[in-house]
Design a protein around this motif. Sequence first.
Motif, PDB file in Angstrom:
ATOM      1  N   PHE A  84     -18.454   5.787 -11.742  1.00 13.98           N
ATOM      2  CA  PHE A  84     -19.841   5.457 -12.072  1.00 13.98           C
ATOM      3  C   PHE A  84     -20.053   5.161 -13.554  1.00 13.98           C
ATOM      4  O   PHE A  84     -20.967   4.408 -13.900  1.00 13.98           O
ATOM      5  CB  PHE A  84     -20.772   6.590 -11.639  1.00 13.98           C
ATOM      6  CG  PHE A  84     -20.978   6.659 -10.155  1.00 13.98           C
ATOM      7  CD1 PHE A  84     -21.807   5.767  -9.507  1.00 13.98           C
ATOM      8  CD2 PHE A  84     -20.324   7.623  -9.397  1.00 13.98           C
ATOM      9  CE1 PHE A  84     -21.994   5.819  -8.129  1.00 13.98           C
ATOM     10  CE2 PHE A  84     -20.496   7.686  -8.029  1.00 13.98           C
ATOM     11  CZ  PHE A  84     -21.334   6.783  -7.388  1.00 13.98           C
ATOM     12  N   THR A  85     -19.235   5.734 -14.420  1.00 14.43           N
ATOM     13  CA  THR A  85     -19.450   5.530 -15.857  1.00 14.43           C
ATOM     14  C   THR A  85     -19.304   4.063 -16.244  1.00 14.43           C
ATOM     15  O   THR A  85     -19.849   3.621 -17.262  1.00 14.43           O
ATOM     16  CB  THR A  85     -18.481   6.376 -16.697  1.00 14.43           C
ATOM     17  OG1 THR A  85     -17.123   6.036 -16.347  1.00 14.43           O
ATOM     18  CG2 THR A  85     -18.702   7.861 -16.461  1.00 14.43           C
ATOM     19  N   ARG A  86     -18.595   3.282 -15.438  1.00 16.66           N
ATOM     20  CA  ARG A  86     -18.413   1.839 -15.704  1.00 16.66           C
ATOM     21  C   ARG A  86     -19.749   1.118 -15.882  1.00 16.66           C
ATOM     22  O   ARG A  86     -19.837   0.136 -16.619  1.00 16.66           O
ATOM     23  CB  ARG A  86     -17.624   1.193 -14.564  1.00 16.66           C
ATOM     24  CG  ARG A  86     -18.376   1.096 -13.258  1.00 16.66           C
ATOM     25  CD  ARG A  86     -17.515   0.581 -12.107  1.00 16.66           C
ATOM     26  NE  ARG A  86     -16.491   1.538 -11.741  1.00 16.66           N
ATOM     27  CZ  ARG A  86     -15.242   1.197 -11.414  1.00 16.66           C
ATOM     28  NH1 ARG A  86     -14.894  -0.081 -11.401  1.00 16.66           N
ATOM     29  NH2 ARG A  86     -14.366   2.126 -11.104  1.00 16.66           N
ATOM     30  N   PHE A  87     -20.778   1.607 -15.191  1.00 12.42           N
ATOM     31  CA  PHE A  87     -22.066   0.905 -15.216  1.00 12.42           C
ATOM     32  C   PHE A  87     -22.866   1.188 -16.491  1.00 12.42           C
ATOM     33  O   PHE A  87     -23.957   0.640 -16.669  1.00 12.42           O
ATOM     34  CB  PHE A  87     -22.866   1.256 -13.965  1.00 12.42           C
ATOM     35  CG  PHE A  87     -22.165   0.823 -12.696  1.00 12.42           C
ATOM     36  CD1 PHE A  87     -22.101  -0.526 -12.358  1.00 12.42           C
ATOM     37  CD2 PHE A  87     -21.530   1.744 -11.880  1.00 12.42           C
ATOM     38  CE1 PHE A  87     -21.431  -0.937 -11.213  1.00 12.42           C
ATOM     39  CE2 PHE A  87     -20.850   1.342 -10.737  1.00 12.42           C
ATOM     40  CZ  PHE A  87     -20.803  -0.003 -10.399  1.00 12.42           C
ATOM     41  N   LEU A  88     -22.300   2.003 -17.369  1.00 11.83           N
ATOM     42  CA  LEU A  88     -22.909   2.206 -18.683  1.00 11.83           C
ATOM     43  C   LEU A  88     -22.501   1.111 -19.672  1.00 11.83           C
ATOM     44  O   LEU A  88     -22.943   1.135 -20.821  1.00 11.83           O
ATOM     45  CB  LEU A  88     -22.503   3.580 -19.244  1.00 11.83           C
ATOM     46  CG  LEU A  88     -23.138   4.802 -18.560  1.00 11.83           C
ATOM     47  CD1 LEU A  88     -22.448   6.077 -19.022  1.00 11.83           C
ATOM     48  CD2 LEU A  88     -24.629   4.876 -18.849  1.00 11.83           C
ATOM     49  N   THR A  89     -21.672   0.167 -19.235  1.00 12.00           N
ATOM     50  CA  THR A  89     -21.170  -0.871 -20.146  1.00 12.00           C
ATOM     51  C   THR A  89     -22.284  -1.569 -20.934  1.00 12.00           C
ATOM     52  O   THR A  89     -22.203  -1.654 -22.162  1.00 12.00           O
ATOM     53  CB  THR A  89     -20.302  -1.886 -19.385  1.00 12.00           C
ATOM     54  OG1 THR A  89     -19.116  -1.217 -18.923  1.00 12.00           O
ATOM     55  CG2 THR A  89     -19.893  -3.049 -20.271  1.00 12.00           C
ATOM     56  N   VAL A 102     -13.350  -3.241 -17.315  1.00 10.35           N
ATOM     57  CA  VAL A 102     -12.190  -3.386 -16.438  1.00 10.35           C
ATOM     58  C   VAL A 102     -11.587  -2.017 -16.156  1.00 10.35           C
ATOM     59  O   VAL A 102     -11.560  -1.136 -17.029  1.00 10.35           O
ATOM     60  CB  VAL A 102     -11.139  -4.335 -17.056  1.00 10.35           C
ATOM     61  CG1 VAL A 102     -10.540  -3.764 -18.335  1.00 10.35           C
ATOM     62  CG2 VAL A 102     -10.044  -4.680 -16.050  1.00 10.35           C
ATOM     63  N   ASP A 103     -11.143  -1.805 -14.915  1.00 11.62           N
ATOM     64  CA  ASP A 103     -10.401  -0.590 -14.567  1.00 11.62           C
ATOM     65  C   ASP A 103      -9.121  -0.528 -15.398  1.00 11.62           C
ATOM     66  O   ASP A 103      -8.579  -1.569 -15.802  1.00 11.62           O
ATOM     67  CB  ASP A 103     -10.010  -0.609 -13.087  1.00 11.62           C
ATOM     68  CG  ASP A 103     -11.183  -0.381 -12.136  1.00 11.62           C
ATOM     69  OD1 ASP A 103     -12.324  -0.250 -12.618  1.00 11.62           O
ATOM     70  OD2 ASP A 103     -10.944  -0.349 -10.918  1.00 11.62           O
ATOM     71  N   CYS A 127     -17.960 -11.952 -11.903  1.00  8.25           N
ATOM     72  CA  CYS A 127     -16.832 -11.158 -11.413  1.00  8.25           C
ATOM     73  C   CYS A 127     -16.086 -11.953 -10.341  1.00  8.25           C
ATOM     74  O   CYS A 127     -16.547 -12.998  -9.886  1.00  8.25           O
ATOM     75  CB  CYS A 127     -17.306  -9.822 -10.843  1.00  8.25           C
ATOM     76  SG  CYS A 127     -18.339  -9.982  -9.362  1.00  8.25           S
ATOM     77  N   VAL A 128     -14.931 -11.428  -9.948  1.00  6.15           N
ATOM     78  CA  VAL A 128     -14.206 -11.994  -8.810  1.00  6.15           C
ATOM     79  C   VAL A 128     -14.871 -11.466  -7.539  1.00  6.15           C
ATOM     80  O   VAL A 128     -14.993 -10.255  -7.357  1.00  6.15           O
ATOM     81  CB  VAL A 128     -12.714 -11.615  -8.843  1.00  6.15           C
ATOM     82  CG1 VAL A 128     -12.013 -12.132  -7.584  1.00  6.15           C
ATOM     83  CG2 VAL A 128     -12.047 -12.161 -10.094  1.00  6.15           C
ATOM     84  N   GLN A 129     -15.301 -12.370  -6.683  1.00  9.69           N
ATOM     85  CA  GLN A 129     -16.057 -11.982  -5.496  1.00  9.69           C
ATOM     86  C   GLN A 129     -15.113 -11.854  -4.293  1.00  9.69           C
ATOM     87  O   GLN A 129     -15.048 -12.712  -3.412  1.00  9.69           O
ATOM     88  CB  GLN A 129     -17.194 -12.982  -5.255  1.00  9.69           C
ATOM     89  CG  GLN A 129     -18.157 -13.018  -6.437  1.00  9.69           C
ATOM     90  CD  GLN A 129     -19.334 -13.945  -6.239  1.00  9.69           C
ATOM     91  OE1 GLN A 129     -19.551 -14.494  -5.153  1.00  9.69           O
ATOM     92  NE2 GLN A 129     -20.120 -14.143  -7.293  1.00  9.69           N
ATOM     93  N   HIS A 130     -14.388 -10.748  -4.281  1.00  5.15           N
ATOM     94  CA  HIS A 130     -13.378 -10.503  -3.250  1.00  5.15           C
ATOM     95  C   HIS A 130     -14.006 -10.325  -1.864  1.00  5.15           C
ATOM     96  O   HIS A 130     -15.083  -9.761  -1.719  1.00  5.15           O
ATOM     97  CB  HIS A 130     -12.595  -9.219  -3.568  1.00  5.15           C
ATOM     98  CG  HIS A 130     -11.680  -9.315  -4.727  1.00  5.15           C
ATOM     99  ND1 HIS A 130     -10.569 -10.128  -4.744  1.00  5.15           N
ATOM    100  CD2 HIS A 130     -11.701  -8.690  -5.936  1.00  5.15           C
ATOM    101  CE1 HIS A 130      -9.942  -9.987  -5.903  1.00  5.15           C
ATOM    102  NE2 HIS A 130     -10.616  -9.129  -6.648  1.00  5.15           N
ATOM    103  N   SER A 154     -16.759  -4.609  -8.656  1.00 10.99           N
ATOM    104  CA  SER A 154     -17.132  -3.883  -9.885  1.00 10.99           C
ATOM    105  C   SER A 154     -15.931  -3.436 -10.709  1.00 10.99           C
ATOM    106  O   SER A 154     -16.093  -2.824 -11.763  1.00 10.99           O
ATOM    107  CB  SER A 154     -17.986  -2.660  -9.538  1.00 10.99           C
ATOM    108  OG  SER A 154     -17.247  -1.729  -8.763  1.00 10.99           O
ATOM    109  N   SER A 155     -14.707  -3.756 -10.256  1.00 11.83           N
ATOM    110  CA  SER A 155     -13.519  -3.303 -10.975  1.00 11.83           C
ATOM    111  C   SER A 155     -13.221  -4.117 -12.224  1.00 11.83           C
ATOM    112  O   SER A 155     -12.488  -3.676 -13.110  1.00 11.83           O
ATOM    113  CB  SER A 155     -12.295  -3.299 -10.054  1.00 11.83           C
ATOM    114  OG  SER A 155     -12.066  -4.596  -9.519  1.00 11.83           O
ATOM    115  N   MET A 156     -13.773  -5.336 -12.293  1.00 10.41           N
ATOM    116  CA  MET A 156     -13.655  -6.164 -13.501  1.00 10.41           C
ATOM    117  C   MET A 156     -14.899  -7.031 -13.550  1.00 10.41           C
ATOM    118  O   MET A 156     -15.093  -7.893 -12.706  1.00 10.41           O
ATOM    119  CB  MET A 156     -12.393  -7.022 -13.464  1.00 10.41           C
ATOM    120  CG  MET A 156     -12.035  -7.690 -14.788  1.00 10.41           C
ATOM    121  SD  MET A 156     -13.029  -9.131 -15.216  1.00 10.41           S
ATOM    122  CE  MET A 156     -12.509 -10.312 -13.970  1.00 10.41           C
TER     123      MET A 156
END
Length: 255
Positions: A84-89, A102-103, A127-130, A154-156
Amino acid sequence: MTMTVTNGEVHPVTANGGFTIDKPFKIFVGYDPREDIAYEVCHHSILKRSSIPVEITPIVQSDLRTNGLYWRERGQLESTEFSFTRFLTPHLANYDGWAMFVDCDFLYLADIKELRDLIDDKYAIMCVQHDYTPKEATKMDGAVQTVYPRKNWSSMVLYNCGHPKNKVLTPEVVNTQTGAFLHRFQWLEDEEIGSIPFVWNFLEGHNKVVEGDTTTFPKAIHYTRGGPWFEAWKNCEFAELWLKEKDECVKEEKK
């Protein structure tokens, strides 16, 4: 030629793609103590190939807690400390300019400038839309493998941090909103999400290289199931590329 020093590295400063001449491209990397070596190798692989100035910052959950930016209790399905901390970017970038999250389980094989040059200001994120459904029940060191819409999107992510919609991502929202709201980008409309070629988030074990088709060659390998730093995944696809990068990274640190 003007030079800048970033993370101990000297880089030429270039004006390109609407970025100011003296501003490094901000990159935030998810950090988990169990995967410290993965972070170091990811960091090394970006710096080694970058022709533009970059500023690489690990997102360390313990530091965010100390600074009062993160207080969410860890859920059972969170496989890493940066789930979840990724969304603090955008917040960490002061809601200004573009920044990448990025992870840590990525290995970059191409110049990050190529990715930065894909940026289009009309989008809130890119982002890449997998279209990805994992086959395994577990990943990494036995963590549960979850399945949900927009998995691995959300990984990159390239964040347009100054976009009005991304100002929704305050620490309060990141600490209280659901995983679905955050990982599926539910604060955005579909047309506000730009697409990036899959080779920039090439999923090991899922995406395939087509012989003779250079557009399918990975520019950034994502060891999403688990990488060679875990015993169970030491023989995964592209393991030799990661191990070679790790050896270079360790040698340079010893110098």
